[in-house]
Scaffold this motif. Structure first.
Motif, PDB file in Angstrom:
ATOM      1  N   THR A 123     -46.771  15.584  35.724  1.00 55.22           N
ATOM      2  CA  THR A 123     -46.599  15.388  37.162  1.00 55.22           C
ATOM      3  C   THR A 123     -46.007  14.023  37.487  1.00 55.22           C
ATOM      4  OG1 THR A 123     -48.438  16.885  37.586  1.00 55.22           O
ATOM      5  CG2 THR A 123     -47.763  15.448  39.397  1.00 55.22           C
ATOM      6  N   ASP A 124     -46.477  12.960  36.823  1.00 62.37           N
ATOM      7  CA  ASP A 124     -45.958  11.620  37.109  1.00 62.37           C
ATOM      8  C   ASP A 124     -44.473  11.523  36.796  1.00 62.37           C
ATOM      9  OD1 ASP A 124     -48.454  10.751  37.945  1.00 62.37           O
ATOM     10  OD2 ASP A 124     -49.002   9.953  35.980  1.00 62.37           O
ATOM     11  N   SER A 125     -44.077  12.083  35.675  1.00 60.61           N
ATOM     12  CA  SER A 125     -42.666  12.075  35.291  1.00 60.61           C
ATOM     13  C   SER A 125     -41.836  12.887  36.278  1.00 60.61           C
ATOM     14  CB  SER A 125     -42.515  12.630  33.875  1.00 60.61           C
ATOM     15  OG  SER A 125     -41.169  12.704  33.505  1.00 60.61           O
ATOM     16  N   TYR A 126     -42.354  14.032  36.688  1.00 60.82           N
ATOM     17  CA  TYR A 126     -41.670  14.871  37.664  1.00 60.82           C
ATOM     18  C   TYR A 126     -41.459  14.117  38.976  1.00 60.82           C
ATOM     19  CZ  TYR A 126     -40.995  18.446  41.200  1.00 60.82           C
ATOM     20  OH  TYR A 126     -40.510  19.158  42.264  1.00 60.82           O
ATOM     21  N   VAL A 127     -42.502  13.503  39.498  1.00 65.65           N
ATOM     22  CA  VAL A 127     -42.409  12.760  40.756  1.00 65.65           C
ATOM     23  C   VAL A 127     -41.379  11.642  40.632  1.00 65.65           C
ATOM     24  CG1 VAL A 127     -43.662  11.188  42.309  1.00 65.65           C
ATOM     25  CG2 VAL A 127     -44.716  13.342  41.585  1.00 65.65           C
ATOM     26  N   ARG A 128     -41.423  10.926  39.540  1.00 67.21           N
ATOM     27  CA  ARG A 128     -40.481   9.827  39.319  1.00 67.21           C
ATOM     28  C   ARG A 128     -39.030  10.336  39.294  1.00 67.21           C
ATOM     29  NH1 ARG A 128     -43.180   7.871  35.650  1.00 67.21           N
ATOM     30  NH2 ARG A 128     -42.292   8.968  33.879  1.00 67.21           N
ATOM     31  N   SER A 164     -33.553  11.269  44.865  1.00 66.73           N
ATOM     32  CA  SER A 164     -33.563  11.356  46.319  1.00 66.73           C
ATOM     33  C   SER A 164     -34.428  10.226  46.868  1.00 66.73           C
ATOM     34  CB  SER A 164     -34.111  12.716  46.764  1.00 66.73           C
ATOM     35  OG  SER A 164     -33.947  12.880  48.146  1.00 66.73           O
ATOM     36  N   VAL A 165     -33.797   9.102  47.141  1.00 70.93           N
ATOM     37  CA  VAL A 165     -34.532   7.880  47.483  1.00 70.93           C
ATOM     38  C   VAL A 165     -35.339   7.985  48.775  1.00 70.93           C
ATOM     39  CG1 VAL A 165     -33.020   6.355  46.170  1.00 70.93           C
ATOM     40  CG2 VAL A 165     -32.499   6.848  48.567  1.00 70.93           C
ATOM     41  N   ASP A 166     -35.027   8.949  49.652  1.00 67.33           N
ATOM     42  CA  ASP A 166     -35.817   9.083  50.878  1.00 67.33           C
ATOM     43  C   ASP A 166     -37.192   9.698  50.614  1.00 67.33           C
ATOM     44  OD1 ASP A 166     -34.378  11.612  50.450  1.00 67.33           O
ATOM     45  OD2 ASP A 166     -35.235  12.217  52.383  1.00 67.33           O
ATOM     46  N   LEU A 167     -37.369  10.259  49.428  1.00 67.76           N
ATOM     47  CA  LEU A 167     -38.672  10.806  49.049  1.00 67.76           C
ATOM     48  C   LEU A 167     -39.474   9.705  48.373  1.00 67.76           C
ATOM     49  CD1 LEU A 167     -37.473  14.272  47.708  1.00 67.76           C
ATOM     50  CD2 LEU A 167     -38.331  13.701  49.991  1.00 67.76           C
ATOM     51  N   ASP A 168     -39.917   8.769  49.202  1.00 65.74           N
ATOM     52  CA  ASP A 168     -40.481   7.512  48.708  1.00 65.74           C
ATOM     53  C   ASP A 168     -41.996   7.526  48.496  1.00 65.74           C
ATOM     54  OD1 ASP A 168     -41.140   7.639  51.362  1.00 65.74           O
ATOM     55  OD2 ASP A 168     -40.159   5.747  51.914  1.00 65.74           O
ATOM     56  N   SER A 169     -42.590   8.701  48.539  1.00 64.78           N
ATOM     57  CA  SER A 169     -44.020   8.813  48.241  1.00 64.78           C
ATOM     58  C   SER A 169     -44.256  10.132  47.515  1.00 64.78           C
ATOM     59  CB  SER A 169     -44.854   8.778  49.521  1.00 64.78           C
ATOM     60  OG  SER A 169     -44.644   9.962  50.275  1.00 64.78           O
ATOM     61  N   GLU A 170     -45.363  10.200  46.820  1.00 62.19           N
ATOM     62  CA  GLU A 170     -45.707  11.445  46.131  1.00 62.19           C
ATOM     63  C   GLU A 170     -45.877  12.581  47.141  1.00 62.19           C
ATOM     64  OE1 GLU A 170     -49.499  12.936  43.711  1.00 62.19           O
ATOM     65  OE2 GLU A 170     -48.336  11.407  42.611  1.00 62.19           O
ATOM     66  N   PRO A 220     -29.932  19.300  51.012  1.00 63.56           N
ATOM     67  CA  PRO A 220     -29.118  19.488  49.797  1.00 63.56           C
ATOM     68  C   PRO A 220     -29.511  18.522  48.670  1.00 63.56           C
ATOM     69  CG  PRO A 220     -27.714  19.531  51.734  1.00 63.56           C
ATOM     70  CD  PRO A 220     -29.086  19.095  52.191  1.00 63.56           C
ATOM     71  N   THR A 221     -29.811  17.282  49.028  1.00 61.08           N
ATOM     72  CA  THR A 221     -30.229  16.288  48.038  1.00 61.08           C
ATOM     73  C   THR A 221     -31.601  16.638  47.493  1.00 61.08           C
ATOM     74  OG1 THR A 221     -28.926  14.603  49.153  1.00 61.08           O
ATOM     75  CG2 THR A 221     -30.631  13.828  47.644  1.00 61.08           C
ATOM     76  N   HIS A 222     -32.490  17.070  48.362  1.00 64.63           N
ATOM     77  CA  HIS A 222     -33.840  17.437  47.931  1.00 64.63           C
ATOM     78  C   HIS A 222     -33.803  18.626  46.973  1.00 64.63           C
ATOM     79  CE1 HIS A 222     -35.446  15.628  51.959  1.00 64.63           C
ATOM     80  NE2 HIS A 222     -35.048  14.696  51.102  1.00 64.63           N
ATOM     81  N   VAL A 223     -32.984  19.624  47.296  1.00 59.66           N
ATOM     82  CA  VAL A 223     -32.873  20.798  46.427  1.00 59.66           C
ATOM     83  C   VAL A 223     -32.423  20.377  45.035  1.00 59.66           C
ATOM     84  CG1 VAL A 223     -31.574  22.926  46.006  1.00 59.66           C
ATOM     85  CG2 VAL A 223     -32.499  22.465  48.287  1.00 59.66           C
ATOM     86  N   ARG A 224     -31.371  19.578  44.984  1.00 56.81           N
ATOM     87  CA  ARG A 224     -30.859  19.134  43.677  1.00 56.81           C
ATOM     88  C   ARG A 224     -31.896  18.294  42.929  1.00 56.81           C
ATOM     89  NH1 ARG A 224     -26.438  18.929  47.004  1.00 56.81           N
ATOM     90  NH2 ARG A 224     -24.756  20.333  46.415  1.00 56.81           N
ATOM     91  N   ALA A 225     -32.560  17.401  43.641  1.00 57.72           N
ATOM     92  CA  ALA A 225     -33.561  16.531  43.005  1.00 57.72           C
ATOM     93  C   ALA A 225     -34.715  17.348  42.435  1.00 57.72           C
ATOM     94  CB  ALA A 225     -34.082  15.501  44.010  1.00 57.72           C
TER      95      ALA A 225
END
Length: 128
Positions: A3-8, A14-20, A93-98
């Motif tokens: 999970t930690d690796s996935y979140v990272r 996608s830098v706007d996803l700045d929290s878990e 679109p960025t979130h999907v790819r990330a």
């Protein structure tokens, strides 16, 4: 899945996803749409590889897979993110790819390959 690796990995893409919490919200949106695009059985198999909080997102749909394209996939994620209220739907679109790229890296190869084998080739642009 780590999970930690996935979140990272999602946050790096996608830098706007700045929290878990935001990573998990975006993941839930993507996985809930994906659950409508793959078969119920494959969704259940995929869910077994995910953290419990995300596994339920990919098993929400039931029945046969719907045959919608990449554009519709991204639009549905955007709509889902808008309804959730904590994400910027214009970043879908960025979130999907990330999310899909991180899943392709973190899930067991066989499980990921089986899931994406149900998608048309153009979906490869979302996770390659």
């Amino acid at each position: 899945m780590n999970t930690d690796s996935y979140v990272r990995k999602v946050q790096e893409a996608s830098v706007d996803l700045d929290s878990e919490a935001k990573v998990f919200s975006a993941s839930e949106a993507v996985l809930s749409v994906l659950s409508h695009r793959i078969t119920e059985g494959q969704a259940a198999t995929l869910a077994d590889q995910l953290p419990e909080a995300l596994g339920s997102a990919v098993t929400r749909a039931d029945g046969d897979a719907d045959g919608f394209g990449v554009g519709t996939f991204v639009d549905r994620v955007s709509d889902r993110e808008e309804s959730m209220g904590d994400l910027d739907p214009s970043q879908a679109p960025t979130h999907v790819r990330a999310v899909l790229s991180a899943l392709s890296d973190e899930l067991q190869h066989e499980e990921w390959t089986d899931a994406v084998s149900q998608l048309p080739p153009e979906y490869g642009e979302l996770y390659a």
